[in-house]
Structure formats: structure tokens, C-alpha cells
Design a protein around this motif. Sequence first.
Motif, mmCIF file in Angstrom:
data_model
loop_
_atom_site.group_PDB
_atom_site.id
_atom_site.type_symbol
_atom_site.label_atom_id
_atom_site.label_comp_id
_atom_site.label_asym_id
_atom_site.label_seq_id
_atom_site.Cartn_x
_atom_site.Cartn_y
_atom_site.Cartn_z
ATOM 1 N N PHE A 27 -2.986 12.659 -21.443
ATOM 2 C CA PHE A 27 -3.856 12.989 -20.422
ATOM 3 C C PHE A 27 -5.523 12.823 -20.825
ATOM 4 C CE2 PHE A 27 0.651 14.121 -19.069
ATOM 5 C CZ PHE A 27 0.864 13.314 -17.801
ATOM 6 N N ASN A 28 -6.092 12.011 -20.275
ATOM 7 C CA ASN A 28 -7.854 12.549 -20.125
ATOM 8 C C ASN A 28 -8.108 13.362 -19.307
ATOM 9 O OD1 ASN A 28 -7.922 11.835 -17.457
ATOM 10 N ND2 ASN A 28 -10.070 10.181 -18.171
ATOM 11 N N SER A 29 -9.197 14.173 -19.583
ATOM 12 C CA SER A 29 -9.780 15.247 -19.062
ATOM 13 C C SER A 29 -10.288 14.966 -17.775
ATOM 14 C CB SER A 29 -10.378 16.911 -19.839
ATOM 15 O OG SER A 29 -11.225 15.814 -20.796
ATOM 16 N N ASP A 30 -11.521 13.631 -17.978
ATOM 17 C CA ASP A 30 -12.428 13.839 -17.055
ATOM 18 C C ASP A 30 -12.042 12.367 -15.749
ATOM 19 O OD1 ASP A 30 -14.209 15.338 -18.746
ATOM 20 O OD2 ASP A 30 -13.788 13.718 -19.985
ATOM 21 N N VAL A 31 -12.294 12.581 -14.863
ATOM 22 C CA VAL A 31 -12.037 11.632 -13.626
ATOM 23 C C VAL A 31 -12.566 10.557 -14.223
ATOM 24 C CG1 VAL A 31 -13.210 10.929 -11.393
ATOM 25 C CG2 VAL A 31 -12.215 13.661 -11.470
ATOM 26 N N THR A 32 -11.767 9.128 -13.809
ATOM 27 C CA THR A 32 -12.570 8.217 -14.514
ATOM 28 C C THR A 32 -12.305 6.893 -13.241
ATOM 29 O OG1 THR A 32 -10.654 7.591 -15.295
ATOM 30 C CG2 THR A 32 -11.924 8.691 -17.034
ATOM 31 N N TYR A 33 -11.840 7.344 -12.112
ATOM 32 C CA TYR A 33 -11.532 6.535 -11.034
ATOM 33 C C TYR A 33 -11.724 6.863 -9.773
ATOM 34 C CZ TYR A 33 -8.665 2.309 -9.520
ATOM 35 O OH TYR A 33 -7.754 1.604 -8.580
ATOM 36 N N TYR A 34 -12.472 6.952 -8.941
ATOM 37 C CA TYR A 34 -12.801 6.537 -7.326
ATOM 38 C C TYR A 34 -11.626 5.832 -6.563
ATOM 39 C CZ TYR A 34 -17.117 7.949 -9.677
ATOM 40 O OH TYR A 34 -17.486 8.985 -10.354
ATOM 41 N N TYR A 35 -10.769 6.067 -6.010
ATOM 42 C CA TYR A 35 -8.936 5.839 -5.084
ATOM 43 C C TYR A 35 -9.876 5.546 -3.849
ATOM 44 C CZ TYR A 35 -5.144 5.806 -3.123
ATOM 45 O OH TYR A 35 -4.013 5.084 -2.179
ATOM 46 N N ASN A 36 -10.313 4.897 -3.234
ATOM 47 C CA ASN A 36 -10.638 4.656 -1.476
ATOM 48 C C ASN A 36 -9.189 4.493 -0.970
ATOM 49 O OD1 ASN A 36 -11.968 3.890 0.133
ATOM 50 N ND2 ASN A 36 -12.011 1.390 0.093
ATOM 51 N N VAL A 37 -9.597 5.692 -0.589
ATOM 52 C CA VAL A 37 -8.646 5.795 0.549
ATOM 53 C C VAL A 37 -8.697 5.394 2.212
ATOM 54 C CG1 VAL A 37 -7.599 8.089 -0.412
ATOM 55 C CG2 VAL A 37 -9.127 8.347 1.380
ATOM 56 N N GLY A 38 -10.357 4.555 1.956
ATOM 57 C CA GLY A 38 -10.293 4.430 3.459
ATOM 58 C C GLY A 38 -10.254 2.665 4.339
ATOM 59 N N ASN A 39 -9.296 2.439 3.237
ATOM 60 C CA ASN A 39 -9.212 0.800 3.436
ATOM 61 C C ASN A 39 -8.094 0.963 4.737
ATOM 62 O OD1 ASN A 39 -8.374 -1.869 3.337
ATOM 63 N ND2 ASN A 39 -7.916 -2.306 1.421
ATOM 64 N N LYS A 40 -8.787 0.163 5.878
ATOM 65 C CA LYS A 40 -7.659 0.371 6.976
ATOM 66 C C LYS A 40 -6.384 -0.955 6.596
ATOM 67 C CE LYS A 40 -10.241 -2.206 10.214
ATOM 68 N NZ LYS A 40 -10.733 -2.574 11.363
ATOM 69 N N TYR A 41 -7.017 -2.214 5.894
ATOM 70 C CA TYR A 41 -5.568 -2.555 5.666
ATOM 71 C C TYR A 41 -4.591 -2.281 4.474
ATOM 72 C CZ TYR A 41 -8.988 -5.061 9.095
ATOM 73 O OH TYR A 41 -9.714 -5.191 9.442
ATOM 74 N N SER A 42 -4.831 -1.196 3.508
ATOM 75 C CA SER A 42 -4.123 -1.031 2.165
ATOM 76 C C SER A 42 -2.933 -0.965 3.201
ATOM 77 C CB SER A 42 -4.536 -0.017 1.597
ATOM 78 O OG SER A 42 -4.531 1.268 2.490
ATOM 79 N N ILE A 43 -1.716 -1.317 2.453
ATOM 80 C CA ILE A 43 -0.225 -0.557 2.280
ATOM 81 C C ILE A 43 0.244 0.643 3.135
ATOM 82 C CG2 ILE A 43 2.204 -0.602 1.559
ATOM 83 C CD1 ILE A 43 1.326 -3.303 -0.574
ATOM 84 N N THR A 44 -0.794 1.707 2.107
ATOM 85 C CA THR A 44 -0.227 2.756 2.016
ATOM 86 C C THR A 44 -0.851 3.315 3.828
ATOM 87 O OG1 THR A 44 -2.679 3.487 1.313
ATOM 88 C CG2 THR A 44 -0.940 3.571 0.366
ATOM 89 N N LYS A 45 -2.148 2.697 5.016
ATOM 90 C CA LYS A 45 -1.741 2.279 6.059
ATOM 91 C C LYS A 45 -1.531 1.817 7.066
ATOM 92 C CE LYS A 45 -6.105 4.632 5.330
ATOM 93 N NZ LYS A 45 -7.048 5.971 5.512
ATOM 94 N N ASN A 46 -0.790 1.066 6.857
ATOM 95 C CA ASN A 46 0.255 0.308 7.539
ATOM 96 C C ASN A 46 1.876 0.274 7.600
ATOM 97 O OD1 ASN A 46 -2.272 -1.673 9.362
ATOM 98 N ND2 ASN A 46 -2.965 -1.798 6.992
ATOM 99 N N TYR A 47 2.626 1.713 7.541
ATOM 100 C CA TYR A 47 3.709 1.654 7.641
ATOM 101 C C TYR A 47 4.263 0.880 8.429
ATOM 102 C CZ TYR A 47 7.849 3.974 5.722
ATOM 103 O OH TYR A 47 8.914 5.039 5.896
ATOM 104 N N SER A 48 5.621 0.791 8.441
ATOM 105 C CA SER A 48 6.639 -0.563 8.749
ATOM 106 C C SER A 48 8.136 0.098 8.420
ATOM 107 C CB SER A 48 6.122 -1.811 9.070
ATOM 108 O OG SER A 48 6.806 -2.049 7.137
ATOM 109 N N PHE A 49 9.053 -0.920 8.730
ATOM 110 C CA PHE A 49 10.277 -0.229 8.374
ATOM 111 C C PHE A 49 10.457 -1.351 6.983
ATOM 112 C CE2 PHE A 49 14.620 -2.526 8.472
ATOM 113 C CZ PHE A 49 15.030 -1.491 8.304
ATOM 114 N N ASN A 50 9.616 -2.547 6.623
ATOM 115 C CA ASN A 50 9.467 -2.889 5.151
ATOM 116 C C ASN A 50 9.233 -1.480 4.475
ATOM 117 O OD1 ASN A 50 10.499 -4.846 3.534
ATOM 118 N ND2 ASN A 50 7.860 -5.240 3.272
#
Length: 362
Positions: A209-232
Amino acid sequence: MSVNPKPIKKPFISIIIPCYNVAKYIFKGLESISNQSYSSWECIVVNDGSTDNTEAEIEKWTKKDKRFQLISQVNKGVSAARNAGLKQAKGDCIYFFDPDDLIVQDCLENLIELFHDNIDVVIGKNAEVHGQTTEINKVFEHGITPLKELKKTNFIELTLFHPILVVCWNNLYNAKFIFSNNLTFKEGIVHEDELWVFETLYLAKNIIFNSDVTYYYNVGNKYSITKNYSFNNLKCYITVLDEIFNNYYLKENKQNKLIIGTYILKLQITITAGFFRFIKKNKKLTYKDEGAMLIKNHLNACYISEYINLNPAKSNQFNIFIRYGRANPEAAFKLIRNTNKKNILKFFETSYLKYTYRNKLT
């Protein structure tokens, strides 16, 4: 006479980016790749049948930097897009990136410093941001000592005590590890990372495991899968559970079966709770009964009855779920939810549910 030493060959990194209708984000995403302090890389950008200007935005980069490559295909989903990238990858290492996110300028350099030929995976540290920005909301801490190579470790068991973020991006994978194990993403599903992470951890011998933040994960994309839960979404989660149960749990010896069974049981509870919480917040949805039956059928087909004792609270959850889940997964969810709650209505609900379902299963 002095002899000039041969320069050490830098590991070559293949960056794979699946893209679908991300014209709004792709320029900044690829810019953060272009600006990397580590320069020995190729970037394979897979346009997965986008209907917006995604491909034109990608071509801006392929025209000015030959390290960027474009693959275009009809829409097949993110797994197929990543697999297409894997087929073209020439690197010593594989790195996955999502185009609506960003990476820090020394991301690749940070991760490659921890890499050597016997490392299977270098796991990077991630930060949550809202929008395609570098303003951090929170950091996802590893919970595991960084910068220490882990060998002779059951990494599935490790995740039971030290949860790992279940994502494929921002991890540097040894290409030999990926290709010698024929690792690919399961196509036709979402939440494919759940299966990919399990399989890579199951097969890996050496991880760091590294020790420093290297990635900025954007949770603001309203079209992402995680924002659009369905039966699928639920069906795909169940598919992942079925794959782990049938392809790994059933084939293992007693000790490893106990470890993988505990992993499955934790995931079963998480998926069941997530589904019924979502249904509760969205009462107009019509697939509650269908979803409950899907979960019930899975729990009866992929029954886990033994587990590792992680802590008293978790054991209590496991016992409730094992006893009541196959008869009524919603009842099991409510019983777990009511645990340690002193509300009088929760007390009566708990008593009623236990009385109703205690004799449903033998």
C-alpha cells in the motif's frame, strides 16, 4: 577507463480508461494523465459507443501526444471497455483510471517507486471530491500499514479485519500477474469491481500500500452507476455473489472456505441492507417483491452457515442473518437494523419478526 553504467529501464505503464458519454469530463481527466511527472506510459482510451462528443475530445489528445491511443467500439459496458484496453496493453504494469476523476501529478511516480518484479499489486490511496476538482472532502485511509510489502498473507482474510476500498482504479497491477492468471472483467454486469477485487486479492502473493493520496474520486457525477441504482444493480450484485460462491467457496478446503464464507456473508448482508434501504427511500418503485425474491433465492442457493468471529457485534448480525435471511431477507434486515436500539416500537417489531419467522427454517 571509466565505464558508464547502463541506465535502468523504467517500467512501462499501460493506463486504461473506459469512456461513455464523458465529453464534459474527459479533457481534464486526460490532462491529469498528460501532466504526470513519470513519463514512461501509454494511455489506451476506449470509447464505448458514446453518443456525445467524447470521441472528438479524445482525438484532441491522440493528435498531440502519441502516447494516447483511441479504441472505438459499440456500447458493451465498462467491463468490455476495460477488457478491450487489456488486450492492447503493452506495459509492464496496468493502471485503471475513470475519466471523470483526476490524479495527482506524481501519481504514477509515487506508485512505481513501490513496484518491483515480484509485486502483484500496489494499492494507491484515494480521496473523495465533489466534482472534477482537487478539493478533498475526505481521504479513504488504508487501515493497513503502508510502505510495507505483504507476503504469505491471505488477503481475503485481511479484508475481513481491515476493509479495502473495492475499486480497480488507482492500483498498479503487475501485467505478468494479470495475464498469467487470465484476469478479465466480467462483462454484461455493473459493480464488476466487486468481483475483480475479490479475484485479484484471492490470487495475489505480494501486495503493498502507498502512503500518499494519488487519486481524486469524483462523487459528483450524477450520471455515474452509483447514482442510478436500479433492479439491474441488485441482479449484478447477486451475480457477483454467485460467482464467488460457485467458483471459489465451493472449491476450497475447510479453512479457506471459512474465510471466503465470511467474506460472502458480509457482502450478502451489505447488499441486502442496501437494497431495502433504497426501497424504503423510494417507495414508488415497483420491484421490491421481485428484488426480495431474488435475494431469498440466492440465500437459499448460496447458504453460508459458518463464519470467522470478527467481533461480538458482527457475530450477532451474522447469526440473525443466517437464522432469518433465507425465510425473509427483509425481516433479517430489520432485525439487524433494530439491534441495540432501545425504541419501544423497535422492540415490539423485533419480537414480532422473531416469532413469525423463527420456525420457518429448519
